[in-house]
Write a protein that holds these residues in place. Structure first.
Motif, PDB file in Angstrom:
ATOM      1  N   THR A 132       0.853  -1.193   0.000  1.00 51.72           N
ATOM      2  CA  THR A 132       0.000   0.000   0.000  1.00 51.72           C
ATOM      3  C   THR A 132       0.887   1.241   0.000  1.00 51.72           C
ATOM      4  OG1 THR A 132      -0.149   0.261   2.402  1.00 51.72           O
ATOM      5  CG2 THR A 132      -1.763  -1.214   1.349  1.00 51.72           C
ATOM      6  N   LEU A 133       0.372   2.309  -0.568  1.00 55.37           N
ATOM      7  CA  LEU A 133       1.123   3.567  -0.621  1.00 55.37           C
ATOM      8  C   LEU A 133       1.365   4.137   0.780  1.00 55.37           C
ATOM      9  CD1 LEU A 133       2.446   5.657  -2.423  1.00 55.37           C
ATOM     10  CD2 LEU A 133       0.204   6.754  -2.703  1.00 55.37           C
ATOM     11  N   PRO A 134       0.376   4.153   1.674  1.00 54.46           N
ATOM     12  CA  PRO A 134       0.628   4.681   3.021  1.00 54.46           C
ATOM     13  C   PRO A 134       1.722   3.913   3.761  1.00 54.46           C
ATOM     14  CG  PRO A 134      -1.728   4.586   2.603  1.00 54.46           C
ATOM     15  CD  PRO A 134      -1.062   3.869   1.460  1.00 54.46           C
ATOM     16  N   ALA A 135       1.763   2.593   3.585  1.00 56.66           N
ATOM     17  CA  ALA A 135       2.788   1.791   4.270  1.00 56.66           C
ATOM     18  C   ALA A 135       4.179   2.163   3.766  1.00 56.66           C
ATOM     19  CB  ALA A 135       2.521   0.304   4.043  1.00 56.66           C
ATOM     20  N   ALA A 136       4.304   2.372   2.448  1.00 52.80           N
ATOM     21  CA  ALA A 136       5.598   2.749   1.884  1.00 52.80           C
ATOM     22  C   ALA A 136       6.017   4.135   2.351  1.00 52.80           C
ATOM     23  CB  ALA A 136       5.527   2.705   0.364  1.00 52.80           C
ATOM     24  N   ILE A 137       5.071   5.081   2.362  1.00 51.18           N
ATOM     25  CA  ILE A 137       5.380   6.445   2.795  1.00 51.18           C
ATOM     26  C   ILE A 137       5.801   6.457   4.259  1.00 51.18           C
ATOM     27  CG2 ILE A 137       4.366   8.711   3.247  1.00 51.18           C
ATOM     28  CD1 ILE A 137       2.668   8.301   0.707  1.00 51.18           C
ATOM     29  N   GLU A 166      12.020   8.699  -7.891  1.00 48.05           N
ATOM     30  CA  GLU A 166      13.191   9.319  -7.274  1.00 48.05           C
ATOM     31  C   GLU A 166      12.836  10.165  -6.057  1.00 48.05           C
ATOM     32  OE1 GLU A 166      16.263   8.858  -8.075  1.00 48.05           O
ATOM     33  OE2 GLU A 166      16.178   7.905 -10.060  1.00 48.05           O
ATOM     34  N   ASN A 167      11.536  10.482  -5.912  1.00 45.74           N
ATOM     35  CA  ASN A 167      11.130  11.324  -4.789  1.00 45.74           C
ATOM     36  C   ASN A 167       9.658  11.075  -4.480  1.00 45.74           C
ATOM     37  OD1 ASN A 167       9.567  13.073  -6.624  1.00 45.74           O
ATOM     38  ND2 ASN A 167      11.587  13.785  -7.300  1.00 45.74           N
ATOM     39  N   MET A 168       9.153  11.769  -3.454  1.00 43.47           N
ATOM     40  CA  MET A 168       7.788  11.528  -2.995  1.00 43.47           C
ATOM     41  C   MET A 168       6.747  11.911  -4.042  1.00 43.47           C
ATOM     42  SD  MET A 168       6.591  10.169  -0.188  1.00 43.47           S
ATOM     43  CE  MET A 168       7.600  10.601   1.230  1.00 43.47           C
ATOM     44  N   ASP A 169       6.975  13.000  -4.765  1.00 45.22           N
ATOM     45  CA  ASP A 169       6.029  13.416  -5.796  1.00 45.22           C
ATOM     46  C   ASP A 169       5.914  12.345  -6.881  1.00 45.22           C
ATOM     47  OD1 ASP A 169       5.431  15.791  -4.533  1.00 45.22           O
ATOM     48  OD2 ASP A 169       6.884  16.968  -5.679  1.00 45.22           O
ATOM     49  N   GLU A 170       7.048  11.848  -7.337  1.00 45.54           N
ATOM     50  CA  GLU A 170       7.034  10.810  -8.361  1.00 45.54           C
ATOM     51  C   GLU A 170       6.377   9.536  -7.835  1.00 45.54           C
ATOM     52  OE1 GLU A 170      11.044  12.078 -10.886  1.00 45.54           O
ATOM     53  OE2 GLU A 170      10.906  10.104  -9.941  1.00 45.54           O
ATOM     54  N   LEU A 171       6.620   9.221  -6.590  1.00 42.93           N
ATOM     55  CA  LEU A 171       6.016   8.030  -5.995  1.00 42.93           C
ATOM     56  C   LEU A 171       4.496   8.098  -6.058  1.00 42.93           C
ATOM     57  CD1 LEU A 171       6.156   5.379  -4.388  1.00 42.93           C
ATOM     58  CD2 LEU A 171       6.342   6.752  -2.297  1.00 42.93           C
ATOM     59  N   ASN A 172       3.933   9.226  -5.676  1.00 40.66           N
ATOM     60  CA  ASN A 172       2.476   9.388  -5.697  1.00 40.66           C
ATOM     61  C   ASN A 172       1.924   9.313  -7.121  1.00 40.66           C
ATOM     62  OD1 ASN A 172       1.065  10.137  -2.990  1.00 40.66           O
ATOM     63  ND2 ASN A 172       3.073  11.139  -2.894  1.00 40.66           N
ATOM     64  N   VAL A 173       2.538  10.030  -8.036  1.00 35.58           N
ATOM     65  CA  VAL A 173       2.052  10.057  -9.415  1.00 35.58           C
ATOM     66  C   VAL A 173       2.168   8.683 -10.063  1.00 35.58           C
ATOM     67  CG1 VAL A 173       2.480  10.973 -11.723  1.00 35.58           C
ATOM     68  CG2 VAL A 173       2.489  12.511  -9.750  1.00 35.58           C
ATOM     69  N   LEU A 174       3.330   8.047  -9.923  1.00 38.30           N
ATOM     70  CA  LEU A 174       3.569   6.770 -10.601  1.00 38.30           C
ATOM     71  C   LEU A 174       2.741   5.637  -9.986  1.00 38.30           C
ATOM     72  CD1 LEU A 174       7.423   7.047 -11.164  1.00 38.30           C
ATOM     73  CD2 LEU A 174       5.591   7.288 -12.860  1.00 38.30           C
ATOM     74  N   TYR A 175       2.516   5.698  -8.682  1.00 36.07           N
ATOM     75  CA  TYR A 175       1.676   4.686  -8.037  1.00 36.07           C
ATOM     76  C   TYR A 175       0.278   4.681  -8.668  1.00 36.07           C
ATOM     77  CZ  TYR A 175      -0.702   1.989  -4.406  1.00 36.07           C
ATOM     78  OH  TYR A 175      -1.428   1.043  -3.739  1.00 36.07           O
ATOM     79  N   HIS A 176      -0.307   5.856  -8.813  1.00 33.73           N
ATOM     80  CA  HIS A 176      -1.655   5.940  -9.376  1.00 33.73           C
ATOM     81  C   HIS A 176      -1.642   5.653 -10.879  1.00 33.73           C
ATOM     82  CE1 HIS A 176      -3.373   7.159  -5.619  1.00 33.73           C
ATOM     83  NE2 HIS A 176      -2.522   8.174  -5.509  1.00 33.73           N
ATOM     84  N   ASN A 194      -7.463  -8.656  -5.434  1.00 35.17           N
ATOM     85  CA  ASN A 194      -7.374  -7.605  -4.412  1.00 35.17           C
ATOM     86  C   ASN A 194      -7.108  -6.285  -5.115  1.00 35.17           C
ATOM     87  OD1 ASN A 194      -6.879  -5.917  -2.229  1.00 35.17           O
ATOM     88  ND2 ASN A 194      -5.908  -7.545  -1.032  1.00 35.17           N
ATOM     89  N   ILE A 195      -8.150  -5.732  -5.695  1.00 34.43           N
ATOM     90  CA  ILE A 195      -7.993  -4.564  -6.551  1.00 34.43           C
ATOM     91  C   ILE A 195      -7.517  -3.341  -5.769  1.00 34.43           C
ATOM     92  CG2 ILE A 195     -10.338  -3.665  -6.351  1.00 34.43           C
ATOM     93  CD1 ILE A 195      -8.192  -4.012  -9.566  1.00 34.43           C
ATOM     94  N   LYS A 196      -7.737  -3.299  -4.455  1.00 35.32           N
ATOM     95  CA  LYS A 196      -7.319  -2.159  -3.654  1.00 35.32           C
ATOM     96  C   LYS A 196      -5.837  -2.234  -3.269  1.00 35.32           C
ATOM     97  CE  LYS A 196     -11.877  -1.165  -1.706  1.00 35.32           C
ATOM     98  NZ  LYS A 196     -12.677  -1.012  -0.458  1.00 35.32           N
ATOM     99  N   SER A 197      -5.242  -3.393  -3.475  1.00 35.67           N
ATOM    100  CA  SER A 197      -3.816  -3.570  -3.168  1.00 35.67           C
ATOM    101  C   SER A 197      -3.151  -4.306  -4.325  1.00 35.67           C
ATOM    102  CB  SER A 197      -3.636  -4.360  -1.868  1.00 35.67           C
ATOM    103  OG  SER A 197      -4.220  -3.689  -0.775  1.00 35.67           O
ATOM    104  N   CYS A 198      -3.256  -3.715  -5.509  1.00 39.01           N
ATOM    105  CA  CYS A 198      -2.766  -4.390  -6.712  1.00 39.01           C
ATOM    106  C   CYS A 198      -1.446  -3.809  -7.222  1.00 39.01           C
ATOM    107  CB  CYS A 198      -3.818  -4.352  -7.814  1.00 39.01           C
ATOM    108  SG  CYS A 198      -4.259  -2.687  -8.367  1.00 39.01           S
TER     109      CYS A 198
END
Length: 344
Positions: A132-137, A166-176, A194-198
């Motif tokens: 999940t994104l929150p766990a990584a952050i 390379e950074n937090m902004d890229e992480l958010n954009v690329l995750y979605h 598990n579409i919410k954790s894919c």
């Protein structure tokens, strides 16, 4: 003996390997859901099938196997594996052996989150992974992991939608972005589990990368581990590799075989990071790195044919000459195929 290779895609080399291994004592049939697949041009016969998740897929394969006296079916694509694994007993009743691992092995290999958890449980080193994104952050903020990070589909294949942040902004954009890509491709099928954790987020392993062919017989008994040092990569595929002797990785391959109990080939991506062997991913099938083993002297297709015939396999068929450097190349071939389109 007649063998059907399903979801063959661009693996024309595998078709040729099996044709050579048969030595004119049978035919190789090639199946794919698209007529525009290069492997279709190499088989003795080829056929267009329904899509893997279509209700007509299994009935079509069973009818084809009966009509063409197929003795063994070998799937070559990750999505095909869990489907066909469920029908091993049913196909065996009509005289067809499906060369595929059991569904538990495939579930571990196809699910990158499960791969990570399984490897850690069995005492192997693997990349630190979050689902999940929150766990990584949270891990980033606590200093447990740092950039760059790899974002990719949890049930991914074919190097689709793999990015490096390379950074937090890229992480958010690329995750979605990965989430969106999954829903727009065939990756959406397995991701429905598990579409919410894919999507998974992993630390980037920095070290020498290797490809392993961990070979078992058809009963899941360990045979050998072939180690290839990757020298060049392109879009997630190995472009150049060298067969090497590495006792540490060979020992790791044997350990992995003993706990997995897979059938035939287990394709593994491994790294040596500061002297420590890590396993990144596993594929329970012929992988894109197998040709480097084959050109170095390994002949798994011939070994499979011997096993199917109940014959002993000479050890020489499963030994790679060390120091063989090989390359993949692009070539243009004229479109000529005897594929028969399916009518649904």
């Amino acid at each position: 003996m007649n063998i059907l290779l399903t979801s063959a895609g661009r693996r024309g080399y595998l078709v040729n390997y099996f044709k050579e291994a048969l030595e004119n004592q049978g035919e190789i049939h090639v199946a794919n859901s698209s007529i525009h697949s290069t492997a279709m041009m190499y088989g003795d016969h080829s056929v267009v099938t329904p899509l893997i998740y279509d209700d007509a897929y299994i009935p079509f394969l069973k009818a084809y196997c009966k009509e063409h006296h197929i003795d063994a079916l070998i799937p070559l694509f990750d999505i095909d594996l869990p489907i066909l694994s469920n029908y091993k007993t049913e196909f065996r009743r009509i005289g067809v052996e499906i060369i595929v691992s059991n569904k538990e092995v495939i579930a571990i290999c196809n699910d990158k989150w499960e791969t990570c958890n399984y490897l850690k449980k069995k005492g192997f080193h693997t990349a630190l992974t979050f689902v999940t994104l929150p766990a990584a952050i949270n891990a980033i903020r606590q200093g447990h992991i740092c950039f760059p990070l790899i974002i990719k589909p949890r049930w991914g294949m074919g190097s689709i939608s793999i990015f490096e942040a390379e950074n937090m902004d890229e992480l958010n954009v690329l995750y979605h972005k990965v989430e969106k890509t999954i829903q727009a491709t065939y990756l959406s099928y397995e991701s429905q589990q598990n579409i919410k954790s894919c999507v998974v987020i992993q630390e980037k392993l920095v070290g020498q990368e290797y490809g392993l062919d961990i070979i078992n017989d058809l009963e899941g008994n360990y045979q050998t581990t072939i180690v290839k040092k990757k020298r060049a990569m392109r879009a997630g595929e190995t472009d150049c590799a060298e067969t090497v002797i590495n006792l540490e990785l060979e020992t790791m391959g044997k350990r992995l075989s003993l706990v997995m109990g897979h059938t035939a080939n287990l394709d593994v991506d491994a790294f040596i990071v500061e002297g420590v062997p890590y396993i990144l991913e596993m594929n329970a099938r012929f992988g894109g790195g197998y040709p480097f083993s084959h050109i170095a002297g390994v002949n798994l297709p011939k070994a499979i044919i011997h096993w199917l015939n109940g014959e002993a396999v000479e050890q020489s068929l499963l030994v790679a000459n060390p120091g063989v450097v090989a390359y993949k190349s692009l070539m243009i071939i004229e479109h000529q195929t005897n594929a028969v389109p399916v009518v649904l």
